[in-house]
Design a protein around this motif. Structure first.
Motif, PDB file in Angstrom:
ATOM      1  N   THR A  88       0.854  -1.193   0.000  1.00  0.00           N
ATOM      2  CA  THR A  88       0.000   0.000   0.000  1.00  0.00           C
ATOM      3  C   THR A  88       0.885   1.237   0.000  1.00  0.00           C
ATOM      4  OG1 THR A  88      -0.078   0.089   2.435  1.00  0.00           O
ATOM      5  CG2 THR A  88      -1.866  -1.116   1.311  1.00  0.00           C
ATOM      6  N   ASP A  89       0.324   2.331  -0.557  1.00  0.00           N
ATOM      7  CA  ASP A  89       1.036   3.598  -0.549  1.00  0.00           C
ATOM      8  C   ASP A  89       0.016   4.712  -0.789  1.00  0.00           C
ATOM      9  OD1 ASP A  89       4.413   4.314  -1.796  1.00  0.00           O
ATOM     10  OD2 ASP A  89       3.116   5.443  -0.411  1.00  0.00           O
ATOM     11  N   THR A  90       0.493   5.931  -0.672  1.00  0.00           N
ATOM     12  CA  THR A  90      -0.354   7.094  -0.942  1.00  0.00           C
ATOM     13  C   THR A  90      -0.393   7.348  -2.440  1.00  0.00           C
ATOM     14  OG1 THR A  90       0.190   8.077   1.189  1.00  0.00           O
ATOM     15  CG2 THR A  90      -0.639   9.561  -0.519  1.00  0.00           C
ATOM     16  N   VAL A  91      -1.592   7.431  -2.987  1.00  0.00           N
ATOM     17  CA  VAL A  91      -1.768   7.707  -4.415  1.00  0.00           C
ATOM     18  C   VAL A  91      -2.522   9.019  -4.569  1.00  0.00           C
ATOM     19  CG1 VAL A  91      -2.884   6.968  -6.576  1.00  0.00           C
ATOM     20  CG2 VAL A  91      -1.714   5.294  -5.125  1.00  0.00           C
ATOM     21  N   ASN A  92      -1.966   9.889  -5.421  1.00  0.00           N
ATOM     22  CA  ASN A  92      -2.587  11.186  -5.695  1.00  0.00           C
ATOM     23  C   ASN A  92      -2.817  11.286  -7.198  1.00  0.00           C
ATOM     24  OD1 ASN A  92      -2.888  13.930  -6.453  1.00  0.00           O
ATOM     25  ND2 ASN A  92      -1.968  14.598  -4.527  1.00  0.00           N
ATOM     26  N   ILE A  93      -4.072  11.469  -7.575  1.00  0.00           N
ATOM     27  CA  ILE A  93      -4.400  11.621  -8.999  1.00  0.00           C
ATOM     28  C   ILE A  93      -5.013  13.001  -9.188  1.00  0.00           C
ATOM     29  CG2 ILE A  93      -5.630  10.721 -10.996  1.00  0.00           C
ATOM     30  CD1 ILE A  93      -5.626   7.969  -9.775  1.00  0.00           C
ATOM     31  N   GLY A  94      -4.195  13.918  -9.666  1.00  0.00           N
ATOM     32  CA  GLY A  94      -4.661  15.268  -9.963  1.00  0.00           C
ATOM     33  C   GLY A  94      -5.199  16.015  -8.752  1.00  0.00           C
ATOM     34  N   GLY A  95      -4.825  15.586  -7.552  1.00  0.00           N
ATOM     35  CA  GLY A  95      -5.301  16.261  -6.348  1.00  0.00           C
ATOM     36  C   GLY A  95      -6.204  15.389  -5.501  1.00  0.00           C
ATOM     37  N   ALA A  96      -6.807  14.360  -6.134  1.00  0.00           N
ATOM     38  CA  ALA A  96      -7.615  13.408  -5.349  1.00  0.00           C
ATOM     39  C   ALA A  96      -6.644  12.394  -4.745  1.00  0.00           C
ATOM     40  CB  ALA A  96      -8.626  12.716  -6.248  1.00  0.00           C
ATOM     41  N   THR A  97      -6.704  12.223  -3.431  1.00  0.00           N
ATOM     42  CA  THR A  97      -5.693  11.430  -2.745  1.00  0.00           C
ATOM     43  C   THR A  97      -6.294  10.292  -1.926  1.00  0.00           C
ATOM     44  OG1 THR A  97      -4.253  13.354  -2.590  1.00  0.00           O
ATOM     45  CG2 THR A  97      -3.794  11.559  -1.082  1.00  0.00           C
ATOM     46  N   VAL A  98      -5.635   9.132  -1.974  1.00  0.00           N
ATOM     47  CA  VAL A  98      -5.964   7.976  -1.135  1.00  0.00           C
ATOM     48  C   VAL A  98      -4.689   7.600  -0.400  1.00  0.00           C
ATOM     49  CG1 VAL A  98      -6.529   5.512  -1.169  1.00  0.00           C
ATOM     50  CG2 VAL A  98      -7.824   7.098  -2.599  1.00  0.00           C
ATOM     51  N   THR A  99      -4.745   7.511   0.938  1.00  0.00           N
ATOM     52  CA  THR A  99      -3.514   7.302   1.690  1.00  0.00           C
ATOM     53  C   THR A  99      -3.110   5.828   1.746  1.00  0.00           C
ATOM     54  OG1 THR A  99      -4.855   7.246   3.677  1.00  0.00           O
ATOM     55  CG2 THR A  99      -3.755   9.339   3.159  1.00  0.00           C
ATOM     56  N   SER A 100      -4.053   4.914   1.626  1.00  0.00           N
ATOM     57  CA  SER A 100      -3.637   3.521   1.722  1.00  0.00           C
ATOM     58  C   SER A 100      -4.211   2.726   0.543  1.00  0.00           C
ATOM     59  CB  SER A 100      -4.115   2.927   3.047  1.00  0.00           C
ATOM     60  OG  SER A 100      -3.620   1.610   3.130  1.00  0.00           O
ATOM     61  N   GLN A 101      -3.716   3.034  -0.637  1.00  0.00           N
ATOM     62  CA  GLN A 101      -4.151   2.391  -1.878  1.00  0.00           C
ATOM     63  C   GLN A 101      -3.325   1.140  -2.122  1.00  0.00           C
ATOM     64  OE1 GLN A 101      -6.659   2.886  -4.057  1.00  0.00           O
ATOM     65  NE2 GLN A 101      -5.899   1.035  -5.075  1.00  0.00           N
ATOM     66  N   ALA A 102      -3.964   0.038  -2.472  1.00  0.00           N
ATOM     67  CA  ALA A 102      -3.230  -1.174  -2.837  1.00  0.00           C
ATOM     68  C   ALA A 102      -2.463  -0.929  -4.131  1.00  0.00           C
ATOM     69  CB  ALA A 102      -4.194  -2.339  -3.018  1.00  0.00           C
ATOM     70  N   ILE A 103      -1.144  -1.141  -4.057  1.00  0.00           N
ATOM     71  CA  ILE A 103      -0.256  -0.996  -5.211  1.00  0.00           C
ATOM     72  C   ILE A 103       0.262  -2.385  -5.534  1.00  0.00           C
ATOM     73  CG2 ILE A 103       1.832   0.085  -6.120  1.00  0.00           C
ATOM     74  CD1 ILE A 103      -0.291   2.108  -5.316  1.00  0.00           C
ATOM     75  N   GLU A 104      -0.037  -2.849  -6.736  1.00  0.00           N
ATOM     76  CA  GLU A 104       0.337  -4.209  -7.109  1.00  0.00           C
ATOM     77  C   GLU A 104       1.631  -4.155  -7.925  1.00  0.00           C
ATOM     78  OE1 GLU A 104      -3.249  -6.143  -8.666  1.00  0.00           O
ATOM     79  OE2 GLU A 104      -4.434  -4.845  -7.350  1.00  0.00           O
ATOM     80  N   LEU A 105       2.670  -4.757  -7.371  1.00  0.00           N
ATOM     81  CA  LEU A 105       4.022  -4.672  -7.957  1.00  0.00           C
ATOM     82  C   LEU A 105       4.239  -5.898  -8.842  1.00  0.00           C
ATOM     83  CD1 LEU A 105       5.988  -3.672  -4.727  1.00  0.00           C
ATOM     84  CD2 LEU A 105       4.980  -2.154  -6.450  1.00  0.00           C
ATOM     85  N   ALA A 106       4.213  -5.706 -10.145  1.00  0.00           N
ATOM     86  CA  ALA A 106       4.393  -6.837 -11.059  1.00  0.00           C
ATOM     87  C   ALA A 106       5.787  -7.432 -10.902  1.00  0.00           C
ATOM     88  CB  ALA A 106       4.183  -6.372 -12.494  1.00  0.00           C
ATOM     89  N   THR A 107       5.833  -8.768 -10.856  1.00  0.00           N
ATOM     90  CA  THR A 107       7.122  -9.462 -10.961  1.00  0.00           C
ATOM     91  C   THR A 107       7.188 -10.184 -12.310  1.00  0.00           C
ATOM     92  OG1 THR A 107       6.118 -11.343  -9.803  1.00  0.00           O
ATOM     93  CG2 THR A 107       7.390  -9.792  -8.472  1.00  0.00           C
ATOM     94  N   ALA A 108       6.046 -10.210 -13.015  1.00  0.00           N
ATOM     95  CA  ALA A 108       5.995 -10.779 -14.369  1.00  0.00           C
ATOM     96  C   ALA A 108       4.931 -10.010 -15.145  1.00  0.00           C
ATOM     97  CB  ALA A 108       5.629 -12.256 -14.304  1.00  0.00           C
TER      98      ALA A 108
END
Ligand SMILES: CN(C)c1ccc(C(=O)NN)cc1
Length: 327
Positions: A88-108
């Motif tokens: 999880t991490d903070t995601v900001n899209i043009g000013g709209a922010t989510v502090t605990s967004q699931a970030i999926e880290l591709a390994t393939a």
């Protein structure tokens, strides 16, 4: 609050990319209303797969947290796919922010993603029930942001060979003509799905496809409709042929393409401009062009970017409706 980001077409309007910030790192991403995973190119991938991409580095984000034991694996309609781990991490899209967004880290990731070097991952904007993270399914950015947005909506303003915008939390009426018409969304399959049973080619008669359904999918390039509709459409185009070699219907690039109107939820006929149905030349001399409207065998039609170029679309996660207006 609300957020606005530019939606920039890749060459040939193959897909539309917009910037997001993940833990302070800016990534150009493919916003996809047809899927529900937010996954990124990152430093865990093989160097070969990372080549040419902007790669998120979780070690450089002070707010990134791994979700122990979580993984994802997604495959798309065209056979492409990605898989990996989750944090999880903070995601900001043009000013709209989510502090605990699931970030999926591709390994393939599949080759078509590796070669698509302008895109550094996908932002899934369909319903969270389609999210592939296991053992604990995760929410989309929009689902997480909804309660804090001024309005529980996001909109897509995608344009032919021009920069448009994705907006979160507001409907900018300067981006479309007239008023939005709203239709009910059937959320059963997790898509922005609506009934679509009536079709009109040019000024001709309307045809009906009993039980027709469609999804609004910004992550699909073309407009994939019932074969009977597609055949009726191209029967009005001189020189149109089903060209198995290139994988669909082609026609002379100077053909006069009629408009196509498709019904949305029984309440609205969405007109797709004929000009937007001329997708791209298939030969160097630009003699033969590939159709933006192609047939799909399933009765779930996929209205992709070809439709969005003619129709401004608002996605309302508050009452599960979809709004459209010409632009
Ligand atoms: C290979 N790439 C860039 C894809 C991106 C998105 C999709 C898709 O079906 N989204 N709804 C498929 C493939």
């Amino acid at each position: 609050g609300s957020g606005v980001v530019a939606a920039t077409p890749e060459q040939g309007d193959v897909e539309y990319l917009a910037p997001i910030s993940i833990g302070g790192q800016t990534m150009n991403m493919d916003f996809d209303s047809g899927s529900s995973d937010l996954w990124v190119f990152n430093t865990q991938l093989s160097t070969a797969s990372q080549t040419g991409h902007t790669n998120f580095d979780p070690a450089k984000s002070s707010t990134f947290k791994l979700i122990q034991g979580a993984s994802f694996s997604i495959s798309y309609g065209d056979g492409s796919g990605a898989a990996g781990t989750v944090g999880t991490d903070t995601v900001n899209i043009g000013g709209a922010t989510v502090t605990s967004q699931a970030i999926e880290l591709a390994t393939a990731v599949s080759s078509s993603f590796v070669s698509d070097t302008q895109s550094n991952g996908l932002v899934g904007l369909a319903y969270s029930k389609l999210n592939t993270v296991k053992p604990t399914q995760q929410k989309t950015f929009f689902d997480n942001a909804k309660s804090t947005l001024a309005m529980p909506v996001f909109t897509a303003d995608l344009r032919q060979a021009a920069v448009g915008a994705y907006t979160f939390g507001a409907i900018d009426s300067t981006r479309f003509n007239g008023s939005l018409t709203w239709a009910a969304v059937n959320t059963t399959n997790g898509f922005w799905q609506f009934s679509s049973t009536k079709f009109q080619v040019g000024r001709g008669s309307t045809m009906n496809i009993a039980g027709g359904q469609a999804i609004a999918d910004t992550g699909t390039t073309l407009m994939l409709a019932n074969a009977a509709v597609v055949n009726a459409y191209y029967s009005q185009v001189t020189g149109a042929v089903n060209n198995q070699t290139v994988g669909g219907v082609t026609f002379p690039c100077n053909a006069q393409l009629p408009d196509l109107a498709v019904d949305v939820g029984g309440t609205y006929m969405a007109t797709v401009r004929g000009d937007d149905i001329n997708f791209a030349p298939v030969d160097a001399a630009s003699t033969t062009c590939f159709g933006g409207l192609q047939a799909i065998s399933s009765n779930l039609q996929i209205y992709g970017d070809i439709m969005f170029k003619s129709q401004f679309v608002a996605f309302n996660g508050g009452n599960n409706t979809i709004g459209m207006a010409p632009h």
